[in-house]
Scaffold this motif. Structure first.
Motif, PDB file in Angstrom:
ATOM      1  N   GLU A  10      -8.953  -7.537   1.077  1.00  0.00           N
ATOM      2  CA  GLU A  10      -9.606  -6.264   0.786  1.00  0.00           C
ATOM      3  C   GLU A  10     -11.115  -6.437   0.748  1.00  0.00           C
ATOM      4  OE1 GLU A  10      -6.269  -4.114  -2.016  1.00  0.00           O
ATOM      5  OE2 GLU A  10      -7.862  -5.228  -2.983  1.00  0.00           O
ATOM      6  N   PRO A  58      -9.843  -1.140   0.360  1.00  0.00           N
ATOM      7  CA  PRO A  58      -8.952  -1.354  -0.777  1.00  0.00           C
ATOM      8  C   PRO A  58      -8.356  -0.081  -1.384  1.00  0.00           C
ATOM      9  CG  PRO A  58     -11.210  -1.551  -1.493  1.00  0.00           C
ATOM     10  CD  PRO A  58     -11.242  -1.370   0.009  1.00  0.00           C
ATOM     11  N   THR A  61      -4.333   0.705  -2.005  1.00  0.00           N
ATOM     12  CA  THR A  61      -3.436  -0.392  -1.630  1.00  0.00           C
ATOM     13  C   THR A  61      -2.398  -0.680  -2.708  1.00  0.00           C
ATOM     14  OG1 THR A  61      -5.038  -2.022  -2.423  1.00  0.00           O
ATOM     15  CG2 THR A  61      -4.994  -1.596  -0.042  1.00  0.00           C
ATOM     16  N   SER A  62      -2.712  -0.377  -3.965  1.00  0.00           N
ATOM     17  CA  SER A  62      -1.764  -0.647  -5.045  1.00  0.00           C
ATOM     18  C   SER A  62      -1.018   0.595  -5.512  1.00  0.00           C
ATOM     19  CB  SER A  62      -2.489  -1.261  -6.242  1.00  0.00           C
ATOM     20  OG  SER A  62      -3.060  -2.481  -5.891  1.00  0.00           O
ATOM     21  N   PRO A  66       4.578   0.897   0.430  1.00  0.00           N
ATOM     22  CA  PRO A  66       4.433   0.205   1.714  1.00  0.00           C
ATOM     23  C   PRO A  66       5.514   0.570   2.729  1.00  0.00           C
ATOM     24  CG  PRO A  66       5.101  -1.327  -0.009  1.00  0.00           C
ATOM     25  CD  PRO A  66       4.881  -0.007  -0.652  1.00  0.00           C
ATOM     26  N   GLU A  69       4.849   5.343   2.482  1.00  0.00           N
ATOM     27  CA  GLU A  69       3.481   5.807   2.243  1.00  0.00           C
ATOM     28  C   GLU A  69       3.358   6.930   1.221  1.00  0.00           C
ATOM     29  OE1 GLU A  69       1.628   6.453   6.045  1.00  0.00           O
ATOM     30  OE2 GLU A  69       1.950   4.380   6.655  1.00  0.00           O
ATOM     31  N   GLY A  95       0.175  -4.230  -3.396  1.00  0.00           N
ATOM     32  CA  GLY A  95      -1.159  -4.388  -2.806  1.00  0.00           C
ATOM     33  C   GLY A  95      -1.148  -5.362  -1.646  1.00  0.00           C
ATOM     34  N   ASN A  98       0.606  -3.717   1.415  1.00  0.00           N
ATOM     35  CA  ASN A  98      -0.232  -2.692   2.048  1.00  0.00           C
ATOM     36  C   ASN A  98      -1.445  -3.292   2.741  1.00  0.00           C
ATOM     37  OD1 ASN A  98       1.263  -0.343   1.598  1.00  0.00           O
ATOM     38  ND2 ASN A  98       0.543  -0.201  -0.509  1.00  0.00           N
ATOM     39  N   THR A  99      -2.031  -4.346   2.154  1.00  0.00           N
ATOM     40  CA  THR A  99      -3.159  -5.026   2.799  1.00  0.00           C
ATOM     41  C   THR A  99      -2.691  -5.634   4.116  1.00  0.00           C
ATOM     42  OG1 THR A  99      -4.211  -5.472   0.674  1.00  0.00           O
ATOM     43  CG2 THR A  99      -4.881  -6.853   2.535  1.00  0.00           C
ATOM     44  N   ARG A 102      -2.034  -2.859   6.759  1.00  0.00           N
ATOM     45  CA  ARG A 102      -3.278  -2.324   7.332  1.00  0.00           C
ATOM     46  C   ARG A 102      -3.928  -3.326   8.281  1.00  0.00           C
ATOM     47  NH1 ARG A 102      -6.053   0.696   2.125  1.00  0.00           N
ATOM     48  NH2 ARG A 102      -4.285   2.059   1.689  1.00  0.00           N
TER      49      ARG A 102
END
Length: 140
Positions: A10, A58, A61-62, A66, A69, A95, A98-99, A102
């Motif tokens: 992030e 960022p 993301t949390s 995932p 959405e 997180g 999702n990181t 992305r």
């Protein structure tokens, strides 16, 4: 050549800039300085080994599921649950997923919609007392 590894993280520049405005003697500032040095070292290692570095926004993301959405809801200490698809995990795992998701998208790698990106292999310490200061906890 086939891409086999990359570094995804992030972009916490905004957080670091905001913490620089804190009083000089503030303890958090020292923690962020250490984090900033660690990030630079990790980025340097990735570059040294030819791994692409993908820096993601960022935001959310949390708190975003995932898998579908949707907005996640708290379901206990550090545990988030999706009301739409039922996905449930520790907020750090959310997180991370999702990181990664992305970063893969930014690299042009197709992510299967609705699929969990990685198995949850590390045991989560959800039974650990979150109170680090020894004060009585208020349980609800």
């Amino acid at each position: 050549m086939k891409l086999q590894h990359a570094l995804a993280r992030e972009d916490l520049t905004g957080l670091i800039e905001a913490l620089r405005k804190l009083p000089k003697d503030h303890r958090v500032k020292l923690i962020i300085m250490g984090y900033s040095r660690l990030v630079k070292w990790i980025d340097w290692q990735a570059m040294k080994h030819g791994a692409p570095i993908v820096i993601v926004d960022p935001r959310e993301t949390s708190s975003e599921c995932p898998q579908c959405e949707s907005k996640l809801e708290e379901n206990g200490y550090r545990i988030l649950r999706c009301p739409r698809c039922g996905f449930e995990a520790d907020r750090d795992i959310v997180g991370k997923l999702n990181t990664r998701k992305r970063a893969l998208k930014m690299l042009g790698i197709k992510v299967i919609p609705g699929g969990v990106l990685a198995p949850l292999t590390a045991p989560q310490m959800t039974d650990v007392n979150p109170n680090r200061w020894g004060e009585p906890m208020i349980r609800r």
